[in-house]
Design an enzyme around this catalytic site. Structure first.
Site, PDB file in Angstrom:
ATOM      1  N   TRP A   1      44.458  -5.888  27.930  1.00 38.38           N
ATOM      2  CA  TRP A   1      43.956  -6.868  28.907  1.00 38.38           C
ATOM      3  C   TRP A   1      42.498  -6.628  29.295  1.00 38.38           C
ATOM      4  O   TRP A   1      41.901  -7.467  29.955  1.00 38.38           O
ATOM      5  CB  TRP A   1      44.827  -6.829  30.176  1.00 38.38           C
ATOM      6  CG  TRP A   1      45.037  -5.422  30.659  1.00 38.38           C
ATOM      7  CD1 TRP A   1      46.126  -4.627  30.417  1.00 38.38           C
ATOM      8  CD2 TRP A   1      44.113  -4.598  31.388  1.00 38.38           C
ATOM      9  NE1 TRP A   1      45.942  -3.380  30.948  1.00 38.38           N
ATOM     10  CE2 TRP A   1      44.706  -3.335  31.560  1.00 38.38           C
ATOM     11  CE3 TRP A   1      42.840  -4.808  31.926  1.00 38.38           C
ATOM     12  CZ2 TRP A   1      44.084  -2.287  32.238  1.00 38.38           C
ATOM     13  CZ3 TRP A   1      42.215  -3.764  32.596  1.00 38.38           C
ATOM     14  CH2 TRP A   1      42.829  -2.523  32.747  1.00 38.38           C
ATOM     15  N   ASN A   2      41.917  -5.485  28.921  1.00 42.47           N
ATOM     16  CA  ASN A   2      40.585  -5.187  29.484  1.00 42.47           C
ATOM     17  C   ASN A   2      39.467  -6.012  28.829  1.00 42.47           C
ATOM     18  O   ASN A   2      38.463  -6.312  29.465  1.00 42.47           O
ATOM     19  CB  ASN A   2      40.277  -3.688  29.445  1.00 42.47           C
ATOM     20  CG  ASN A   2      40.289  -3.098  28.067  1.00 42.47           C
ATOM     21  OD1 ASN A   2      40.802  -3.703  27.129  1.00 42.47           O
ATOM     22  ND2 ASN A   2      39.721  -1.921  27.922  1.00 42.47           N
TER      23      ASN A   2
ATOM     24  N   LYS B   1      49.617 -10.673  19.480  1.00 38.90           N
ATOM     25  CA  LYS B   1      50.332 -10.604  20.749  1.00 38.90           C
ATOM     26  C   LYS B   1      49.379 -10.052  21.805  1.00 38.90           C
ATOM     27  O   LYS B   1      49.099  -8.862  21.845  1.00 38.90           O
ATOM     28  CB  LYS B   1      51.561  -9.697  20.653  1.00 38.90           C
ATOM     29  CG  LYS B   1      52.445  -9.839  21.869  1.00 38.90           C
ATOM     30  CD  LYS B   1      53.218  -8.592  22.240  1.00 38.90           C
ATOM     31  CE  LYS B   1      52.445  -7.575  22.995  1.00 38.90           C
ATOM     32  NZ  LYS B   1      51.860  -8.004  24.279  1.00 38.90           N
ATOM     33  N   PRO B   2      48.843 -10.940  22.664  1.00 39.49           N
ATOM     34  CA  PRO B   2      47.946 -10.446  23.709  1.00 39.49           C
ATOM     35  C   PRO B   2      48.726  -9.749  24.824  1.00 39.49           C
ATOM     36  O   PRO B   2      49.957  -9.843  24.883  1.00 39.49           O
ATOM     37  CB  PRO B   2      47.278 -11.726  24.226  1.00 39.49           C
ATOM     38  CG  PRO B   2      48.267 -12.812  23.953  1.00 39.49           C
ATOM     39  CD  PRO B   2      49.049 -12.393  22.732  1.00 39.49           C
ATOM     40  N   ALA B   3      48.007  -9.102  25.723  1.00 45.55           N
ATOM     41  CA  ALA B   3      48.647  -8.406  26.847  1.00 45.55           C
ATOM     42  C   ALA B   3      49.251  -9.412  27.827  1.00 45.55           C
ATOM     43  O   ALA B   3      48.756 -10.536  27.960  1.00 45.55           O
ATOM     44  CB  ALA B   3      47.626  -7.527  27.556  1.00 45.55           C
TER      45      ALA B   3
ATOM     46  N   GLY C   1      44.978  -0.147  22.658  1.00 48.19           N
ATOM     47  CA  GLY C   1      45.690   0.094  23.909  1.00 48.19           C
ATOM     48  C   GLY C   1      45.774   1.581  24.167  1.00 48.19           C
ATOM     49  O   GLY C   1      44.946   2.359  23.672  1.00 48.19           O
ATOM     50  N   SER C   2      46.789   1.965  24.920  1.00 48.74           N
ATOM     51  CA  SER C   2      46.884   3.362  25.341  1.00 48.74           C
ATOM     52  C   SER C   2      47.393   4.249  24.196  1.00 48.74           C
ATOM     53  O   SER C   2      48.106   3.788  23.298  1.00 48.74           O
ATOM     54  CB  SER C   2      47.844   3.461  26.526  1.00 48.74           C
ATOM     55  OG  SER C   2      49.127   3.035  26.134  1.00 48.74           O
TER      56      SER C   2
ATOM     57  N   GLU D   1      43.055   1.699  17.978  1.00 48.26           N
ATOM     58  CA  GLU D   1      41.933   1.953  18.902  1.00 48.26           C
ATOM     59  C   GLU D   1      42.563   2.375  20.203  1.00 48.26           C
ATOM     60  O   GLU D   1      43.063   1.539  20.964  1.00 48.26           O
ATOM     61  CB  GLU D   1      41.103   0.676  19.095  1.00 48.26           C
ATOM     62  CG  GLU D   1      40.357   0.212  17.869  1.00 48.26           C
ATOM     63  CD  GLU D   1      39.254   1.149  17.452  1.00 48.26           C
ATOM     64  OE1 GLU D   1      38.911   2.081  18.204  1.00 48.26           O
ATOM     65  OE2 GLU D   1      38.732   0.956  16.340  1.00 48.26           O
ATOM     66  N   LEU D   2      42.549   3.677  20.505  1.00 44.32           N
ATOM     67  CA  LEU D   2      43.354   4.196  21.618  1.00 44.32           C
ATOM     68  C   LEU D   2      42.470   4.694  22.762  1.00 44.32           C
ATOM     69  O   LEU D   2      41.322   4.304  22.881  1.00 44.32           O
ATOM     70  CB  LEU D   2      44.300   5.268  21.076  1.00 44.32           C
ATOM     71  CG  LEU D   2      45.127   4.816  19.854  1.00 44.32           C
ATOM     72  CD1 LEU D   2      45.994   5.941  19.326  1.00 44.32           C
ATOM     73  CD2 LEU D   2      45.974   3.591  20.179  1.00 44.32           C
TER      74      LEU D   2
ATOM     75  N   CYS E   1      37.706   1.721  27.244  1.00 47.84           N
ATOM     76  CA  CYS E   1      38.078   3.009  26.649  1.00 47.84           C
ATOM     77  C   CYS E   1      36.843   3.855  26.318  1.00 47.84           C
ATOM     78  O   CYS E   1      36.965   5.042  26.067  1.00 47.84           O
ATOM     79  CB  CYS E   1      38.952   2.791  25.431  1.00 47.84           C
ATOM     80  SG  CYS E   1      38.284   1.563  24.318  1.00 47.84           S
TER      81      CYS E   1
ATOM     82  N   GLU F   1      42.342   9.890  31.628  1.00 48.86           N
ATOM     83  CA  GLU F   1      41.504   8.719  31.346  1.00 48.86           C
ATOM     84  C   GLU F   1      41.471   7.915  32.646  1.00 48.86           C
ATOM     85  O   GLU F   1      42.499   7.399  33.081  1.00 48.86           O
ATOM     86  CB  GLU F   1      42.090   7.895  30.195  1.00 48.86           C
ATOM     87  CG  GLU F   1      41.116   6.812  29.775  1.00 48.86           C
ATOM     88  CD  GLU F   1      41.638   5.920  28.641  1.00 48.86           C
ATOM     89  OE1 GLU F   1      40.825   5.275  27.990  1.00 48.86           O
ATOM     90  OE2 GLU F   1      42.863   5.875  28.421  1.00 48.86           O
TER      91      GLU F   1
HETATM   92  P1  ADP Z   1      47.303  -0.518  28.978  1.00 50.37           P
HETATM   93  O1  ADP Z   1      47.683   0.816  29.529  1.00 50.37           O
HETATM   94  O2  ADP Z   1      45.867  -0.714  28.744  1.00 50.37           O
HETATM   95  O3  ADP Z   1      47.995  -1.676  29.633  1.00 50.37           O
HETATM   96  P2  ADP Z   1      49.174  -0.548  26.836  1.00 50.37           P
HETATM   97  O4  ADP Z   1      49.057   0.392  25.708  1.00 50.37           O
HETATM   98  O5  ADP Z   1      50.308  -0.371  27.778  1.00 50.37           O
HETATM   99  O6  ADP Z   1      47.775  -0.480  27.523  1.00 50.37           O
HETATM  100  O7  ADP Z   1      49.220  -2.049  26.333  1.00 50.37           O
HETATM  101  C1  ADP Z   1      48.429  -2.549  25.296  1.00 50.37           C
HETATM  102  C2  ADP Z   1      49.227  -3.577  24.561  1.00 50.37           C
HETATM  103  O8  ADP Z   1      50.403  -2.975  24.047  1.00 50.37           O
HETATM  104  C3  ADP Z   1      49.706  -4.758  25.410  1.00 50.37           C
HETATM  105  O9  ADP Z   1      49.614  -5.937  24.626  1.00 50.37           O
HETATM  106  C4  ADP Z   1      51.161  -4.406  25.683  1.00 50.37           C
HETATM  107  O10 ADP Z   1      51.971  -5.558  25.896  1.00 50.37           O
HETATM  108  C5  ADP Z   1      51.538  -3.745  24.382  1.00 50.37           C
HETATM  109  N1  ADP Z   1      52.693  -2.825  24.473  1.00 50.37           N
HETATM  110  C6  ADP Z   1      53.082  -2.074  25.509  1.00 50.37           C
HETATM  111  N2  ADP Z   1      54.180  -1.346  25.187  1.00 50.37           N
HETATM  112  C7  ADP Z   1      54.487  -1.653  23.894  1.00 50.37           C
HETATM  113  C8  ADP Z   1      55.498  -1.217  22.964  1.00 50.37           C
HETATM  114  N3  ADP Z   1      56.407  -0.316  23.280  1.00 50.37           N
HETATM  115  N4  ADP Z   1      55.483  -1.758  21.724  1.00 50.37           N
HETATM  116  C9  ADP Z   1      54.547  -2.650  21.364  1.00 50.37           C
HETATM  117  N5  ADP Z   1      53.577  -3.088  22.195  1.00 50.37           N
HETATM  118  C10 ADP Z   1      53.528  -2.608  23.436  1.00 50.37           C
END
Ligand code: ADP
Length: 482
Positions: A154-155, A178-180, A232-233, A254-255, A288, A385
């Site tokens: 989402w950032n 698949k967006p956030a 994402g994370s 990209e973590l 990030c 982080e």
């Molecule tokens: P943040 O901490 O920045 O919200 P996340 O890693 O939780 O980052 O989320 C980044 C993306 O990963 C989002 O699109 C979220 O919906 C998706 N996501 C979260 N959990 C899962 C999962 N178990 N499997 C696949 N996608 C996921």
């Protein structure tokens, strides 16, 4: 028309705007005032499967188009993004909260990826390898990987999609995005512009959902998908890599990051303060590559701390639609709770709270620009982080010592160094275990350069001439009987 008609309440699959089969929806809210914006479909696993199958059918045709044809369509898409930049920026600020000028910058950055990769599409050269026999000729060609699943955060709701969709589509791949959950609107707007640009049905598909675990599982295990690209994370990245392993898919990750920002005694103080502020407080600290730990050498520490504190305290917080503001809301309540407890814990462990440290009267998701000084490597906050508008200042004496501290993290995304000693620039840049180093510069990301991390910060590179290779396979052809 509001947002130039780009705010959609349906998903885009196989060139059609579709609702969820069970009519479930996902509510999108404005983080600046918690008011509802609209609702989008809450799709399930079966819908994700349909999108993947559509992408697979489209791939059989898209991969056969010439690079020049793909480039022309992508260039139209780029132009439409630029023409609609103001509307897209407003949509972005509405769903994500960042100041409008930053949102506009992000939209133009998104556009630049489509421009760049529309050009790179034409340069995916193979090679002729001098043979080791008279009768054979050896060569390589590059071919698109196939259907790509992209899972984005989402950032940066629009540019993170561009970094994946642009190289994928340029290479001849098709994509399911698949967006956030917090920011689905920019992704759908981008699909609307793809449709206008003439991107064929099924080449780009956008699915929104409140069920990332189930839908993510399908996106990462369906055998038709040949590549997973995730931003994402780090914990979620590890889950996705594990899922992708089940069918040995290619993966780009990209973590998270824990960027050190190192200021040596000989640094240009004004430039270092400005660079740290730009790198730290952009997007309210929610990137990030945001500066995470500021290491300042003994001789300059007090002067830096004083000027930096003044700069932090001059930042204005409030709605992203007010041009005076530098810092918008954080994305949700979970983010505020996390930031608040990290600051409190750091103070309990001995850090000094020099500025901020509270939720701002501007609203429940606004966190004051915060400065913690006298932070040490032993405190928990040194390993976290931050992902919020918090600066932590550490003091150091020697070059060797700061390199050790900077590298003392599982992350390895971006690092920053401020010094005017040319020998030190090389020594430190080479010793930092990071994918990217900013030398006397706090803003390093653009479409021309390879963005990516080492260690637990990721795999692969986005942007630059290398970015498209992550979406292509290298095929070796040996021609005999010559
Ligand atoms: P943040 O901490 O920045 O919200 P996340 O890693 O939780 O980052 O989320 C980044 C993306 O990963 C989002 O699109 C979220 O919906 C998706 N996501 C979260 N959990 C899962 C999962 N178990 N499997 C696949 N996608 C996921």
């Amino acid at each position: 028309m509001q947002f130039n008609g780009l705010m959609r309440d349906a998903c885009y699959i196989n060139g059609e705007w579709v609702k969820s089969s069970d009519n479930k929806t996902l509510k999108v809210t404005n983080p600046a005032n918690s008011e509802p914006i609209t609702e989008v479909p809450d799709l399930g696993v079966e819908d994700a499967r349909l999108a993947i199958e559509a992408a697979d059918r489209a791939f059989q045709l898209w991969k056969k188009r010439t690079a020049k044809e793909r480039a022309a369509i992508m260039h139209r898409w780029f132009q439409l993004i630029v023409e609609n930049a103001d509307a897209l920026a407003e949509l972005l600020t509405t769903e994500q909260g960042k100041p409008l000028r930053e949102a506009k910058g992000e939209v133009l950055s998104c556009a630049s990826f489509f421009e760049w990769f529309s050009e790179e599409a034409k340069r995916t050269y193979g090679e002729n390898i001098p043979s080791n026999t008279q009768s054979t000729r050896l060569l390589t060609i590059k071919q698109p990987v196939g259907v790509v699943s992209a899972i984005t955060p989402w950032n940066f709701p629009i540019s993170m999609i561009a970094r994946k969709a642009a190289p994928a589509i340029a290479a001849g791949c098709t994509i399911v995005i698949k967006p956030a959950e917090d920011t689905p609107l920019c992704a759908l707007a981008l699909a609307a512009l793809a449709e206008q640009a003439g991107v064929p049905a099924g080449v780009i598909n956008v699915i929104t959902t409140t069920r990332p675990v189930d839908v993510g599982h399908e996106l990462c295990t369906n055998p038709l998908v040949r590549k997973v690209s995730f931003t994402g994370s780090t914990p979620v990245g590890k889950i996705i890599l594990g899922l992708a392993a089940s069918t040995v898919k290619k993966a780009s990750m990209e973590l998270g990051g824990n960027a050190p920002f190192i200021v040596f005694d000989d640094a240009d103080l004004d430039a270092a303060v400005a660079g740290a502020i730009a790198s730290k407080y952009r997007n309210a600290g929610q990137t990030c590559i945001c500066t995470n730990r500021i290491y300042v050498q003994d001789g300059i520490y007090d002067a830096f701390a004083q000027r930096y504190q003044a700069a932090v305290e001059s930042l204005k917080i409030g709605s992203g639609f007010d041009a005076d503001n530098d810092i918008g809301p954080l994305i949700n309540h979970a983010a505020i709770t996390k930031i608040n407890s990290m600051v409190q814990q750091a103070v309990e462990q001995g850090a000094t709270l020099a500025s901020g440290g509270k939720i701002d009267p501007a609203g429940e998701l606004f966190y004051q620009p915060t400065l913690l000084t006298q932070v040490t490597d032993e405190m928990d906050i040194a390993q976290a982080e931050l992902f919020g508008p918090i600066s932590t200042l550490f003091r150091f004496s020697a070059e060797e010592e700061v390199i050790k501290s900077a590298n003392n993290t599982p992350y390895g995304l971006a690092a920053y160094v401020y010094t005017r000693d040319i020998g030190r620039v090389w020594r430190v840049s080479e010793a930092l275990e990071y994918g990217m180093v900013g030398v006397n510069e706090g803003m390093i990301s653009n479409e021309l350069a390879p963005f990516g991390g080492v260690k637990e910060s990721g795999i692969g590179r986005e942007g630059s001439k290398h970015g498209i290779d992550d979406y292509m396979e290298l095929k070796y052809i040996c021609m005999g009987g010559i």
